[in-house]
Design an enzyme around this catalytic site. Structure first.
Site, mmCIF file in Angstrom:
data_model
loop_
_atom_site.group_PDB
_atom_site.id
_atom_site.type_symbol
_atom_site.label_atom_id
_atom_site.label_comp_id
_atom_site.label_asym_id
_atom_site.label_seq_id
_atom_site.Cartn_x
_atom_site.Cartn_y
_atom_site.Cartn_z
ATOM 1 N N GLY A 1 -23.028 4.749 -3.856
ATOM 2 C CA GLY A 1 -23.818 5.613 -4.886
ATOM 3 C C GLY A 1 -23.481 6.834 -5.494
ATOM 4 O O GLY A 1 -24.152 7.407 -6.149
ATOM 5 N N LYS A 2 -22.124 6.897 -5.201
ATOM 6 C CA LYS A 2 -21.538 8.306 -5.794
ATOM 7 C C LYS A 2 -21.255 8.428 -7.312
ATOM 8 O O LYS A 2 -21.216 9.448 -7.663
ATOM 9 C CB LYS A 2 -20.168 8.552 -5.084
ATOM 10 C CG LYS A 2 -19.167 7.460 -5.676
ATOM 11 C CD LYS A 2 -17.562 7.672 -5.069
ATOM 12 C CE LYS A 2 -17.568 7.614 -3.640
ATOM 13 N NZ LYS A 2 -16.164 7.794 -3.034
ATOM 14 N N LEU B 1 -21.019 1.186 -4.268
ATOM 15 C CA LEU B 1 -22.300 0.884 -3.449
ATOM 16 C C LEU B 1 -22.522 2.074 -2.381
ATOM 17 O O LEU B 1 -23.616 2.033 -1.886
ATOM 18 C CB LEU B 1 -22.170 -0.184 -2.604
ATOM 19 C CG LEU B 1 -22.259 -1.422 -3.633
ATOM 20 C CD1 LEU B 1 -21.905 -2.561 -2.524
ATOM 21 C CD2 LEU B 1 -23.502 -1.744 -3.772
ATOM 22 N N TYR C 1 0.798 -1.241 -0.093
ATOM 23 C CA TYR C 1 -0.015 0.089 0.056
ATOM 24 C C TYR C 1 0.977 1.180 0.116
ATOM 25 O O TYR C 1 1.532 1.467 1.108
ATOM 26 C CB TYR C 1 -0.914 0.064 1.166
ATOM 27 C CG TYR C 1 -2.037 -1.004 1.138
ATOM 28 C CD1 TYR C 1 -2.312 -1.716 -0.077
ATOM 29 C CD2 TYR C 1 -2.735 -1.287 2.240
ATOM 30 C CE1 TYR C 1 -3.351 -2.842 -0.086
ATOM 31 C CE2 TYR C 1 -4.057 -2.273 2.267
ATOM 32 C CZ TYR C 1 -3.887 -2.839 1.250
ATOM 33 O OH TYR C 1 -5.168 -3.764 1.233
ATOM 34 N N GLY D 1 -16.282 0.904 -3.948
ATOM 35 C CA GLY D 1 -17.021 2.384 -3.723
ATOM 36 C C GLY D 1 -18.225 2.456 -4.670
ATOM 37 O O GLY D 1 -18.925 3.648 -4.171
ATOM 38 N N SER E 1 -13.032 -4.442 0.252
ATOM 39 C CA SER E 1 -14.186 -3.802 -0.398
ATOM 40 C C SER E 1 -15.203 -4.265 -0.388
ATOM 41 O O SER E 1 -15.994 -4.616 -1.329
ATOM 42 C CB SER E 1 -13.562 -3.965 -1.979
ATOM 43 O OG SER E 1 -12.990 -2.931 -2.436
ATOM 44 N N PRO E 2 -15.904 -4.036 0.856
ATOM 45 C CA PRO E 2 -17.237 -4.476 1.056
ATOM 46 C C PRO E 2 -18.259 -3.509 0.536
ATOM 47 O O PRO E 2 -19.334 -3.770 0.577
ATOM 48 C CB PRO E 2 -17.336 -4.503 2.623
ATOM 49 C CG PRO E 2 -16.256 -3.312 3.102
ATOM 50 C CD PRO E 2 -15.019 -3.771 2.048
ATOM 51 N N LEU E 3 -17.780 -2.298 0.105
ATOM 52 C CA LEU E 3 -18.634 -1.211 -0.532
ATOM 53 C C LEU E 3 -18.537 -1.284 -2.250
ATOM 54 O O LEU E 3 -18.632 -0.394 -2.959
ATOM 55 C CB LEU E 3 -18.252 -0.031 -0.233
ATOM 56 C CG LEU E 3 -18.645 0.435 1.390
ATOM 57 C CD1 LEU E 3 -18.466 1.635 2.015
ATOM 58 C CD2 LEU E 3 -20.319 0.230 1.557
#
Length: 313
Positions: free
Chosen positions: A206-207, A204, A53, A202, A197-199
């Site tokens: 909604g952006k 999810l 990272y 990114g 990455s549970p979203l």
């Protein structure tokens, strides 16, 4: 925040983990410190990082925090090695030693192999995990992004001594491929899931429903390709369903997506990687949301992964 046992092991982690992929690059030290403070104040413990990272910068930021702002005993620290598909004994142990130096600690709580390496025998990779634990440099060991057969083989190689309690996989409403064979294998082996990455990278939140914001990951040079697979196609209907559910419940889409995930069997922790403190605070709100059964069912249906031979006969 609820704390959960990782599989059948004695390791316990917070149900949300703090991801650090953007630290030292898109998230500066001040914002990282604010994220860590908000996360710990909410009851979080698991901080997830990797040697790769920011080419080590994320771990450098963690080291700065641990030198005065955050007590080492207050966090469960996980790091990964082998991101460039080198899971040889030398590469893994050299990477772990460098991670420990950057973070200023003598051990991590969980050391994971980031991805499969077809050129290195799995037995050699497992020998590195064994040495990491028996030498005291790691308390527990695990795998990331490995298929079910490799997870089962590694578990059998390590079951007589250090065990293999953790499997980290991408898992969200837009990526449920882990359900086909990796999660059933892990469940049978007594392993717990750390979902990255549970979203959905990114989407999810909604952006991206009406375009790509200029300050988003999808607009950045180094992360645009990471987000792109979920910006259209089947993922769009899932994102829309999450948005509709969020509107009906008066909650943020990120909270709805995370709440769905927190209800899944085997989940030990969902690792949220926020670029800003405000984004993290939205994610932290998911811990007090329990979705109605009809919403859970609707989200299950719209996001169901295709399953075929040989998973279903």
């Amino acid at each position: 925040m609820e704390h959960r046992r990782v599989g059948a092991s004695g390791l316990r982690v917070s149900e949300l983990g703090l991801g650090t992929m953007t630290w030292g690059r898109d998230t500066d030290e001040l914002d990282a410190a604010e994220q860590a403070r908000d996360f710990l104040d909410a009851g979080g413990t698991l901080i997830d990082t990797a040697a790769a990272y920011g080419e080590g910068e994320a771990e450098n930021v963690i080291g700065t925090l641990l030198s005065g702002k955050v007590a080492r005993d207050d966090v469960v620290l996980a790091t990964k090695a082998g991101t460039r598909r080198d899971a040889s004994r030398g590469a893994l142990l050299d990477s772990l030693d460098a991670s420990l130096r950057r973070m200023g600690t003598d051990h991590v709580d969980l050391f994971l192999v980031a991805c499969p390496d077809g050129a290195t025998p799995l037995a050699e990779t497992c020998s590195a995990l064994r040495l990491a634990v028996t030498s005291g440099r790691a308390r527990y060991a695990g795998l990331c992004n490995h298929p079910g057969w490799a997870t089962a083989r590694a578990s059998s190689l390590l079951s007589d001594d250090i065990g293999l309690p953790a499997l980290s996989l991408e898992y969200s409403l837009v990526q449920r491929g882990a359900e086909r064979e990796a999660l059933p294998a892990a469940g049978a082996l007594g392993m717990g899931l750390l979902a990255w990455s549970p979203l959905g990278r990114g989407v999810l939140t909604g952006k991206y429903r009406h375009g790509i914001p200029a300050d988003s990951r999808a607009a950045s040079n180094h992360l645009a390709g990471f987000v792109a697979p979920y910006l259209e196609g089947e993922a769009s209907s899932v994102v829309d369903a999450v948005g509709i559910a969020a509107d009906g419940l008066g909650r943020a889409p990120a909270e709805v997506a995370l709440s769905w995930l927190l209800e899944r069997d085997q989940l030990a922790s969902a690792i949220v990687g926020a670029r800003t403190p405000a984004q993290l605070r939205t994610s932290l709100g998911a811990t007090d949301l329990r979705l109605p059964a009809e919403v859970l069912s609707a989200l299950d249906d719209v996001s169901a992964p295709p399953v075929g031979y040989p998973e279903r006969w």
